[in-house]
Design a protein around this motif. Structure first.
Motif, PDB file in Angstrom:
ATOM      1  N   UNK A 186     -10.464  -2.229  -6.183  1.00  0.00           N
ATOM      2  CA  UNK A 186     -10.606  -3.679  -6.090  1.00  0.00           C
ATOM      3  C   UNK A 186      -9.391  -4.288  -5.394  1.00  0.00           C
ATOM      4  N   UNK A 187      -9.633  -4.997  -4.288  1.00  0.00           N
ATOM      5  CA  UNK A 187      -8.526  -5.611  -3.545  1.00  0.00           C
ATOM      6  C   UNK A 187      -8.890  -7.030  -3.118  1.00  0.00           C
ATOM      7  N   UNK A 188      -7.903  -7.904  -3.164  1.00  0.00           N
ATOM      8  CA  UNK A 188      -8.035  -9.243  -2.606  1.00  0.00           C
ATOM      9  C   UNK A 188      -7.498  -9.225  -1.179  1.00  0.00           C
TER      10      UNK A 188
ATOM     11  N   UNK B 198      -6.634  -5.182 -10.437  1.00  0.00           N
ATOM     12  CA  UNK B 198      -7.662  -4.741 -11.374  1.00  0.00           C
ATOM     13  C   UNK B 198      -8.170  -3.329 -11.161  1.00  0.00           C
ATOM     14  N   UNK B 199      -9.495  -3.172 -11.151  1.00  0.00           N
ATOM     15  CA  UNK B 199     -10.141  -1.877 -11.256  1.00  0.00           C
ATOM     16  C   UNK B 199      -9.960  -0.945 -10.070  1.00  0.00           C
TER      17      UNK B 199
ATOM     18  N   UNK C  27      -8.980   5.915  -8.575  1.00  0.00           N
ATOM     19  CA  UNK C  27      -9.341   6.284  -7.206  1.00  0.00           C
ATOM     20  C   UNK C  27      -8.208   5.951  -6.234  1.00  0.00           C
ATOM     21  N   UNK C  28      -7.581   4.799  -6.443  1.00  0.00           N
ATOM     22  CA  UNK C  28      -6.470   4.394  -5.581  1.00  0.00           C
ATOM     23  C   UNK C  28      -5.304   5.365  -5.724  1.00  0.00           C
ATOM     24  N   UNK C  29      -4.995   5.775  -6.956  1.00  0.00           N
ATOM     25  CA  UNK C  29      -3.889   6.702  -7.184  1.00  0.00           C
ATOM     26  C   UNK C  29      -4.175   8.064  -6.554  1.00  0.00           C
ATOM     27  N   UNK C  30      -5.421   8.529  -6.658  1.00  0.00           N
ATOM     28  CA  UNK C  30      -5.790   9.794  -6.022  1.00  0.00           C
ATOM     29  C   UNK C  30      -5.626   9.700  -4.508  1.00  0.00           C
ATOM     30  N   UNK C  31      -6.060   8.596  -3.923  1.00  0.00           N
ATOM     31  CA  UNK C  31      -5.933   8.403  -2.478  1.00  0.00           C
ATOM     32  C   UNK C  31      -4.474   8.436  -2.047  1.00  0.00           C
TER      33      UNK C  31
ATOM     34  N   UNK D 220     -12.781   3.708   0.836  1.00  0.00           N
ATOM     35  CA  UNK D 220     -13.649   2.559   0.534  1.00  0.00           C
ATOM     36  C   UNK D 220     -13.049   1.708  -0.569  1.00  0.00           C
ATOM     37  N   UNK D 221     -13.320   0.412  -0.514  1.00  0.00           N
ATOM     38  CA  UNK D 221     -12.833  -0.524  -1.525  1.00  0.00           C
ATOM     39  C   UNK D 221     -13.844  -1.637  -1.717  1.00  0.00           C
TER      40      UNK D 221
END
Length: 228
Positions: free
Chosen positions: A174-176, A187-188, A192-196, A205-206
């Motif tokens: 989740x990105x603004x 947030x969420x 997945x972000x940490x793995x990337x 993807x986001x």
């Protein structure tokens, strides 16, 4: 996708669709497109970001014009200075657990994260959509598979290619998007972000969050979209 195959319209997903505020999001999409055309964001829209370029996280501060945005706000266009309420990305308990598990071989159940989530389930009844420790174990077994797949292929799959697909990129990273077109973590999707980041992926993807009015007006969201 035929309506009959659209998950939010399936009877078994009715409660989930209401909780995710899909009807409100659909109306938001109509208003956005009427006002800004194709430059407008869609709720739960799939965009692609470079994790290395995401350096800040959003800090809610309602008293200073920075509301607490949630996934239900996906695709909302906001004016004001909310996008200035940010702080540099720092380590967190989820990222630390992922590094310990995948780099040092620490079992999930021996991480501080697993202990915390187990306590939260006992106290609250549910956390991260898990109602029991068994469901929590299954969640991290899926994380192992996600990591193995991303390590092998060099990419994360979008939600529409995964078994838990619900709507567009709902549930993803989740990105603004701020006034200058910069992606801000919020947030969420932290796992997945940490793995990337751990794998050094350059495009993932986001799920679009809130987008600043200036970014929409100047067409800056286009940089995050893939041409079909």
């Amino acid at each position: 996708m035929p309506l009959a195959l659209h998950p939010p319209l399936q009877p078994q997903n009715l409660v989930r669709a209401i909780r995710a505020q899909v009807p409100r999001k659909a109306l938001r999409d109509v208003r956005n497109r009427l006002a800004f055309g194709k430059a407008a964001p869609l709720s739960d829209e799939l965009i692609y970001i470079d994790p290395r370029a995401v350096t800040h996280r959003y800090i809610p501060n309602p008293n200073q014009g920075a509301p607490r945005f949630r996934r239900s706000h996906s695709g909302h266009i906001a004016t004001g200075d909310w996008d200035l309420s940010v702080a540099p990305l720092t380590g967190n308990i989820k990222e630390e657990a992922i590094q310990q598990h995948f780099l040092e071989g620490v079992p999930w159940e021996q991480t501080a994260l697993f202990a915390k989530l187990s306590r939260d389930i006992a106290e609250k009844g549910m956390v991260d959509e898990c109602h029991s420790v068994d469901e929590l174990r299954a969640r991290y077994e899926r994380m192992d598979r996600l990591y193995d797949e991303a390590s092998r292929t060099g990419k994360l799959l979008p939600k529409n290619a995964l078994p838990d697909y619900f709507r567009r990129e709902h549930g993803g990273i989740f990105v603004h998007i701020d006034r200058n077109g910069r992606a801000i973590r919020s947030g969420g999707g932290m796992h997945r972000f940490a793995v990337a980041r751990l794998l050094g992926l350059t495009e993932v993807p986001a799920q679009v969050g809130v987008v600043h009015f200036e970014a929409v007006k100047n067409g800056l969201l286009a940089a995050y979209r893939r041409q079909s």
